[in-house]
Motif scaffolding. Structure first.
Motif, short mmCIF file in Angstrom:
data_model
loop_
_atom_site.label_atom_id
_atom_site.label_comp_id
_atom_site.label_asym_id
_atom_site.label_seq_id
_atom_site.Cartn_x
_atom_site.Cartn_y
_atom_site.Cartn_z
N ALA A 1 0.82 -1.21 0.00
CA ALA A 1 0.00 0.00 0.00
C ALA A 1 0.86 1.26 0.00
O ALA A 1 1.98 1.27 0.51
CB ALA A 1 -0.92 0.00 1.21
N ASP A 2 0.30 2.33 -0.56
CA ASP A 2 0.90 3.65 -0.54
C ASP A 2 0.36 4.37 0.70
O ASP A 2 -0.81 4.77 0.73
CB ASP A 2 0.53 4.40 -1.82
CG ASP A 2 1.10 5.82 -1.87
OD1 ASP A 2 1.77 6.23 -0.90
OD2 ASP A 2 0.86 6.52 -2.87
N VAL A 3 1.18 4.53 1.73
CA VAL A 3 0.70 5.04 3.02
C VAL A 3 1.58 6.20 3.49
O VAL A 3 2.81 6.14 3.41
CB VAL A 3 0.70 3.93 4.10
CG1 VAL A 3 0.19 4.49 5.42
CG2 VAL A 3 -0.16 2.77 3.67
N THR A 4 0.93 7.24 4.01
CA THR A 4 1.62 8.37 4.61
C THR A 4 1.16 8.51 6.06
O THR A 4 -0.04 8.57 6.32
CB THR A 4 1.30 9.68 3.86
OG1 THR A 4 1.70 9.55 2.49
CG2 THR A 4 2.03 10.86 4.49
N ALA A 5 2.08 8.53 6.99
CA ALA A 5 1.75 8.71 8.40
C ALA A 5 1.75 10.21 8.71
O ALA A 5 2.70 10.92 8.38
CB ALA A 5 2.75 8.00 9.28
N VAL A 6 0.66 10.67 9.34
CA VAL A 6 0.55 12.08 9.72
C VAL A 6 0.10 12.15 11.18
O VAL A 6 -1.00 11.71 11.52
CB VAL A 6 -0.47 12.82 8.82
CG1 VAL A 6 -0.62 14.27 9.27
CG2 VAL A 6 -0.03 12.77 7.36
N SER A 7 0.92 12.71 12.03
CA SER A 7 0.58 12.81 13.45
C SER A 7 -0.28 14.03 13.76
O SER A 7 -1.11 14.00 14.67
CB SER A 7 1.85 12.86 14.30
OG SER A 7 2.54 11.63 14.24
N ASP A 8 -0.09 15.11 13.01
CA ASP A 8 -0.82 16.35 13.24
C ASP A 8 -2.12 16.33 12.43
O ASP A 8 -2.10 16.50 11.21
CB ASP A 8 0.04 17.54 12.85
CG ASP A 8 -0.64 18.88 13.09
OD1 ASP A 8 -1.75 18.88 13.68
OD2 ASP A 8 -0.07 19.91 12.69
N LYS A 9 -3.24 16.14 13.09
CA LYS A 9 -4.53 16.06 12.39
C LYS A 9 -4.80 17.32 11.58
O LYS A 9 -5.40 17.26 10.50
CB LYS A 9 -5.66 15.80 13.39
CG LYS A 9 -7.00 15.47 12.76
CD LYS A 9 -7.91 14.78 13.76
CE LYS A 9 -8.44 15.71 14.83
NZ LYS A 9 -9.64 16.46 14.41
N ALA A 10 -4.37 18.46 12.10
CA ALA A 10 -4.62 19.73 11.41
C ALA A 10 -3.90 19.82 10.07
O ALA A 10 -4.28 20.62 9.20
CB ALA A 10 -4.20 20.89 12.31
N ALA A 11 -2.87 18.99 9.88
CA ALA A 11 -2.10 19.03 8.62
C ALA A 11 -2.74 18.18 7.53
O ALA A 11 -2.34 18.26 6.36
CB ALA A 11 -0.67 18.54 8.88
N VAL A 12 -3.74 17.37 7.88
CA VAL A 12 -4.31 16.42 6.92
C VAL A 12 -4.92 17.09 5.69
O VAL A 12 -4.69 16.65 4.56
CB VAL A 12 -5.32 15.49 7.62
CG1 VAL A 12 -6.12 14.69 6.60
CG2 VAL A 12 -4.60 14.56 8.57
N PRO A 13 -5.73 18.17 5.84
CA PRO A 13 -6.32 18.77 4.63
C PRO A 13 -5.28 19.17 3.59
O PRO A 13 -5.48 18.96 2.39
CB PRO A 13 -7.06 20.00 5.19
CG PRO A 13 -7.43 19.59 6.57
CD PRO A 13 -6.24 18.81 7.07
N GLU A 14 -4.16 19.72 4.05
CA GLU A 14 -3.10 20.11 3.12
C GLU A 14 -2.49 18.89 2.46
O GLU A 14 -2.21 18.89 1.25
CB GLU A 14 -2.03 20.91 3.86
CG GLU A 14 -0.97 21.52 2.96
CD GLU A 14 -1.54 22.62 2.07
OE1 GLU A 14 -1.04 22.76 0.93
OE2 GLU A 14 -2.46 23.33 2.51
N VAL A 15 -2.28 17.83 3.23
CA VAL A 15 -1.70 16.60 2.68
C VAL A 15 -2.63 16.01 1.63
O VAL A 15 -2.21 15.60 0.54
CB VAL A 15 -1.43 15.58 3.81
CG1 VAL A 15 -1.00 14.23 3.21
CG2 VAL A 15 -0.37 16.09 4.76
N VAL A 16 -3.93 15.95 1.94
CA VAL A 16 -4.90 15.38 1.01
C VAL A 16 -5.00 16.23 -0.26
O VAL A 16 -5.07 15.70 -1.37
CB VAL A 16 -6.28 15.25 1.67
CG1 VAL A 16 -7.35 14.87 0.66
CG2 VAL A 16 -6.23 14.21 2.78
#
Length: 464
Positions: A418-433
């Motif tokens: 799978a292609d997986v990215t770990a993100v600890s900061d929930k607030a950063a998710v919109p930018e990552v997506v």
């Protein structure tokens, strides 16, 4: 005319009143004339809905929130012994009532349907609630999620039927005495409360044993755990067993499930006749939930063709593959799935409903104990997505377990290709997506925690 409110429920105080299960019971009691109060950790739309019914809702937990004239304090298994309101209840000698006992008291004197299983309870309960309402039977119901239609998780009706979601997580479903019980599936989950499948089976056997004499157990003929449970309870002569599913041995046999975009057409063989109806949500597992609901309603004596047509009025429950919106050609959908079986089912459903689209998942693991036991399987399920973002574990009621992190899931996902990215900061998710998504993609926020809050933020970022 509303049933009488039991004495202990005349002036109840709910600790954690904003929760799905707790708020539903509070709403029904308020509708029945009880003077209801309670507290919750934070403000919410649920708190406002309760206040609109005349319920007193305090924000935060403090001893002074408990009124001196309270007739009971209602708690769930998530409330800790050091909660100040619970401590105050002991000082005042106010009886403490578990949520399941409060719900059981509401069902007394009514024809009840209790919906159990490791997965699918909320959807199946909701399908029944909507269908029975559509047929003019005016049921009461208590559900673990908000319906899209009525916009509520509970209702007091004037009819003689009560439909309840029956929670096995803390064995509280053993408190009910239903006329009809549904068991959708039996799998090992809730590892803080169950050490083995033997304990799970024992718990479900006790639940099945509480069905009133002459009542009916509706149970899957396909799922291995349900089949095993059927064999264990088959000798209960006072209870009729009705099996459903795709197995040729099923009493209510699924003849065909035909996907039609975001809906399905289901044909079942019932009493020697074929019956076809529409399920207005995608996926095989939701179609099977609808068949379970159909079988349960028939067991209550409702004509099958009427019930089948009414089931088509169900359009979904919040957080169960709920479309949150679309921006920049990207649809954002919310899923409550948090167990590997649920994750796989929802991912396969979305694959089937939107063939040709890329599927991106934002997954938040729920509970340290569940991740410890099932983290590998969660990671393998994520391999069904084109790409995934994995957040830190949502602890809910649990304390951390040393060495247990969402890294267990990301490692397993990568091992599965799978292609997986770990993100600890929930607030950063919109930018990552936003950096991953392209027009035509589907983004699925998945998990039982506060990952659901990210949907609007992702849409806002995609729109910017």
């Amino acid at each position: 005319m509303a049933p009488a409110v039991p004495g202990a429920m005349e002036r109840p105080h709910f600790i954690g009143i904003g929760g799905a299960g707790m708020s539903g019971i509070a709403k029904i009691l308020a509708r029945r004339g009880a003077k209801v109060a309670g507290s919750d950790a934070k403000e919410s739309a649920t708190a406002e809905a309760l206040r609109a019914l005349g319920v007193t809702v305090h924000i935060g937990h403090a001893a002074e929130h408990l009124a001196d004239d309270a007739t009971s304090v209602v708690v769930s298994s998530a409330i800790r012994a050091d909660n100040p309101e619970l401590v105050r209840a002991a000082e005042l000698s106010v009886p403490v009532v578990h949520r399941s006992d409060a719900l059981a008291s509401l069902m007394t004197g009514l024809r009840s349907i209790a919906v159990a299983g490791t997965h699918g309870k909320t959807t199946t309960t909701s399908m029944l609630a909507v269908a029975l309402t559509e047929l003019g039977l005016d049921p009461s119901y208590a559900i673990g999620g908000d319906l899209d239609g009525p916009g509520t998780n509970a209702r007091h009706g004037d009819g003689d039927i009560f439909v309840a979601e029956a929670d096995e997580s803390d064995r509280s479903f053993q408190k009910y005495d239903p006329e009809v019980a549904i068991v959708l599936n039996v799998e090992l989950d809730h590892h803080a409360n169950y050490a083995s499948m033997d304990e799970i089976y024992e718990s479900f056997e006790t639940f099945a044993g509480k069905i009133v004499p002459g009542g009916t157990l509706v149970i899957s003929a396909d799922q291995a755990g349900a089949v095993e449970l059927t064999a264990k309870v088959r000798d209960r002569s006072s209870v009729k067993i009705v099996t459903y599913g795709e197995s040729e041995a099923a009493d209510v046999r699924v003849h065909k499930i035909t996907p039609r975009g975001l809906t399905s057409e289901v044909t079942v063989l019932l009493d020697g006749r074929l019956l076809t109806f529409t399920v207005s949500v995608p996926g095989r597992h939701y179609a099977l939930n609808a068949v379970a609901a159909l079988a349960a309603g028939v067991a209550l004596g409702i004509p099958a063709h009427n019930l089948a047509s009414a089931i088509g009025a169900y359009t979904g429950v919040k957080r169960r593959l709920q479309l949150k919106g679309e921006a920049a050609g990207v649809q954002v959908i919310d899923s409550y799935a948090h167990h590997p079986t649920e994750m796989t089912a929802d991912l396969e459903a979305m694959r089937g409903a939107a063939a040709g689209s890329r599927l991106l998942v934002v997954f938040q693991p729920h509970l340290f104990s569940r991740t410890q036991e099932l983290g590998t399987e969660m990671g393998q399920a994520l391999a069904l997505a084109d790409a995934s973002v994995v957040l830190d574990i949502y602890p809910a009621r649990e304390d951390p377990i040393p060495g247990i992190t969402s890294g267990l899931i990301t490692d397993a996902a990568r091992a599965a290709g799978a292609d997986v990215t770990a993100v600890s900061d929930k607030a950063a998710v919109p930018e990552v997506v936003a950096g991953m998504a392209k027009p035509g993609d589907l983004v699925l926020t998945m998990g039982a925690g506060d990952v659901t809050d990210l949907g609007p933020d992702i849409l806002a970022r995609l729109s910017s």
